[in-house]
Design a protein around this motif. Structure first.
Motif, PDB file in Angstrom:
ATOM      1  N   THR A 164      63.639 121.402  18.048  1.00  0.00           N
ATOM      2  CA  THR A 164      63.489 120.561  19.236  1.00  0.00           C
ATOM      3  C   THR A 164      62.177 119.781  19.246  1.00  0.00           C
ATOM      4  OG1 THR A 164      62.558 122.429  20.459  1.00  0.00           O
ATOM      5  CG2 THR A 164      64.945 122.046  20.657  1.00  0.00           C
ATOM      6  N   GLU A 165      61.228 120.153  18.383  1.00  0.00           N
ATOM      7  CA  GLU A 165      59.922 119.499  18.367  1.00  0.00           C
ATOM      8  C   GLU A 165      59.671 118.673  17.102  1.00  0.00           C
ATOM      9  OE1 GLU A 165      56.836 122.342  19.156  1.00  0.00           O
ATOM     10  OE2 GLU A 165      57.912 123.191  20.849  1.00  0.00           O
ATOM     11  N   VAL A 166      60.649 118.586  16.206  1.00  0.00           N
ATOM     12  CA  VAL A 166      60.439 117.911  14.924  1.00  0.00           C
ATOM     13  C   VAL A 166      60.057 116.444  15.110  1.00  0.00           C
ATOM     14  CG1 VAL A 166      61.582 117.149  12.804  1.00  0.00           C
ATOM     15  CG2 VAL A 166      61.831 119.497  13.575  1.00  0.00           C
ATOM     16  N   GLU A 167      60.763 115.713  15.961  1.00  0.00           N
ATOM     17  CA  GLU A 167      60.452 114.288  16.156  1.00  0.00           C
ATOM     18  C   GLU A 167      59.046 114.096  16.705  1.00  0.00           C
ATOM     19  OE1 GLU A 167      63.365 111.779  17.988  1.00  0.00           O
ATOM     20  OE2 GLU A 167      64.992 113.026  17.211  1.00  0.00           O
ATOM     21  N   GLU A 168      58.650 114.918  17.659  1.00  0.00           N
ATOM     22  CA  GLU A 168      57.324 114.804  18.265  1.00  0.00           C
ATOM     23  C   GLU A 168      56.234 115.136  17.246  1.00  0.00           C
ATOM     24  OE1 GLU A 168      54.736 116.641  21.986  1.00  0.00           O
ATOM     25  OE2 GLU A 168      56.823 117.259  21.713  1.00  0.00           O
ATOM     26  N   VAL A 169      56.414 116.209  16.493  1.00  0.00           N
ATOM     27  CA  VAL A 169      55.427 116.597  15.479  1.00  0.00           C
ATOM     28  C   VAL A 169      55.341 115.531  14.385  1.00  0.00           C
ATOM     29  CG1 VAL A 169      54.888 118.293  13.684  1.00  0.00           C
ATOM     30  CG2 VAL A 169      55.616 119.060  15.941  1.00  0.00           C
ATOM     31  N   PRO A 216      45.906  99.077   4.716  1.00  0.00           N
ATOM     32  CA  PRO A 216      46.471 100.127   5.576  1.00  0.00           C
ATOM     33  C   PRO A 216      46.721 101.429   4.816  1.00  0.00           C
ATOM     34  CG  PRO A 216      48.142  98.514   5.019  1.00  0.00           C
ATOM     35  CD  PRO A 216      46.844  98.001   4.459  1.00  0.00           C
ATOM     36  N   ILE A 217      46.575 102.516   5.517  1.00  0.00           N
ATOM     37  CA  ILE A 217      46.951 103.826   4.996  1.00  0.00           C
ATOM     38  C   ILE A 217      48.377 104.085   5.488  1.00  0.00           C
ATOM     39  CG2 ILE A 217      46.534 106.304   5.121  1.00  0.00           C
ATOM     40  CD1 ILE A 217      43.593 105.678   5.627  1.00  0.00           C
ATOM     41  N   VAL A 218      49.277 104.389   4.574  1.00  0.00           N
ATOM     42  CA  VAL A 218      50.666 104.641   4.939  1.00  0.00           C
ATOM     43  C   VAL A 218      51.003 106.091   4.618  1.00  0.00           C
ATOM     44  CG1 VAL A 218      53.065 103.988   4.551  1.00  0.00           C
ATOM     45  CG2 VAL A 218      51.278 102.239   4.481  1.00  0.00           C
ATOM     46  N   ALA A 219      51.436 106.817   5.615  1.00  0.00           N
ATOM     47  CA  ALA A 219      51.844 108.212   5.432  1.00  0.00           C
ATOM     48  C   ALA A 219      53.364 108.268   5.446  1.00  0.00           C
ATOM     49  CB  ALA A 219      51.270 109.079   6.543  1.00  0.00           C
ATOM     50  N   GLU A 220      53.938 108.860   4.414  1.00  0.00           N
ATOM     51  CA  GLU A 220      55.386 109.052   4.367  1.00  0.00           C
ATOM     52  C   GLU A 220      55.705 110.427   4.925  1.00  0.00           C
ATOM     53  OE1 GLU A 220      56.772 108.459   0.396  1.00  0.00           O
ATOM     54  OE2 GLU A 220      55.838 106.493   0.238  1.00  0.00           O
ATOM     55  N   VAL A 221      56.744 110.492   5.735  1.00  0.00           N
ATOM     56  CA  VAL A 221      57.121 111.746   6.382  1.00  0.00           C
ATOM     57  C   VAL A 221      58.564 112.067   6.025  1.00  0.00           C
ATOM     58  CG1 VAL A 221      57.411 112.909   8.597  1.00  0.00           C
ATOM     59  CG2 VAL A 221      55.552 111.266   8.286  1.00  0.00           C
ATOM     60  N   GLY A 222      58.810 113.303   5.655  1.00  0.00           N
ATOM     61  CA  GLY A 222      60.161 113.768   5.393  1.00  0.00           C
ATOM     62  C   GLY A 222      60.394 115.048   6.151  1.00  0.00           C
ATOM     63  N   GLN A 223      61.651 115.385   6.304  1.00  0.00           N
ATOM     64  CA  GLN A 223      61.961 116.639   6.981  1.00  0.00           C
ATOM     65  C   GLN A 223      63.199 117.246   6.355  1.00  0.00           C
ATOM     66  OE1 GLN A 223      62.394 115.299  10.999  1.00  0.00           O
ATOM     67  NE2 GLN A 223      64.557 114.922  10.777  1.00  0.00           N
ATOM     68  N   GLY A 224      63.276 118.542   6.430  1.00  0.00           N
ATOM     69  CA  GLY A 224      64.412 119.235   5.866  1.00  0.00           C
ATOM     70  C   GLY A 224      64.285 120.730   6.076  1.00  0.00           C
ATOM     71  N   PRO A 225      65.300 121.465   5.670  1.00  0.00           N
ATOM     72  CA  PRO A 225      65.290 122.908   5.885  1.00  0.00           C
ATOM     73  C   PRO A 225      64.293 123.636   4.990  1.00  0.00           C
ATOM     74  CG  PRO A 225      67.220 122.265   4.634  1.00  0.00           C
ATOM     75  CD  PRO A 225      66.532 120.993   5.068  1.00  0.00           C
ATOM     76  N   ASN A 226      63.859 122.984   3.907  1.00  0.00           N
ATOM     77  CA  ASN A 226      62.856 123.562   3.024  1.00  0.00           C
ATOM     78  C   ASN A 226      62.089 122.432   2.353  1.00  0.00           C
ATOM     79  OD1 ASN A 226      64.304 122.788   0.558  1.00  0.00           O
ATOM     80  ND2 ASN A 226      65.731 124.400   1.154  1.00  0.00           N
ATOM     81  N   TRP A 227      61.031 122.756   1.645  1.00  0.00           N
ATOM     82  CA  TRP A 227      60.160 121.748   1.053  1.00  0.00           C
ATOM     83  C   TRP A 227      60.907 120.892   0.033  1.00  0.00           C
ATOM     84  CZ3 TRP A 227      55.133 123.142  -2.069  1.00  0.00           C
ATOM     85  CH2 TRP A 227      54.344 122.018  -2.193  1.00  0.00           C
ATOM     86  N   ARG A 228      61.751 121.509  -0.780  1.00  0.00           N
ATOM     87  CA  ARG A 228      62.477 120.782  -1.806  1.00  0.00           C
ATOM     88  C   ARG A 228      63.425 119.748  -1.207  1.00  0.00           C
ATOM     89  NH1 ARG A 228      67.165 123.482  -5.202  1.00  0.00           N
ATOM     90  NH2 ARG A 228      68.011 123.232  -3.119  1.00  0.00           N
ATOM     91  N   ASP A 229      64.069 120.071  -0.104  1.00  0.00           N
ATOM     92  CA  ASP A 229      65.064 119.179   0.491  1.00  0.00           C
ATOM     93  C   ASP A 229      64.487 118.183   1.483  1.00  0.00           C
ATOM     94  OD1 ASP A 229      67.002 120.420  -1.012  1.00  0.00           O
ATOM     95  OD2 ASP A 229      67.593 121.803   0.591  1.00  0.00           O
TER      96      ASP A 229
END
Length: 53
Positions: A16-21, A38-51
């Motif tokens: 429930t907090e993934v989008e906010e974080v 500019p500094i560009v940070a790429e963000v990914g999300q998944g059930p584990n680091w690999r995914d």
């Protein structure tokens, strides 16, 4: 923050907090300092680091 490996950071957050974080971390990483390029940070999300995409 759970883990830092070189230039990658790993955070654990409730679903429930993934989008906010995600938005908070991206903003802070990109605005920590003002440079002529500019500094560009790429963000990914998944059930584990690999995914995390």
């Amino acid at each position: 923050m759970t883990l830092q490996v070189h230039d990658e950071l790993l955070f654990d957050a409730p679903p429930t907090e993934v989008e906010e974080v995600t938005a908070l971390v991206k903003h802070e990483m990109e605005s920590v300092i003002t440079l002529s390029i500019p500094i560009v940070a790429e963000v990914g999300q998944g059930p584990n680091w690999r995914d995390a995409n």
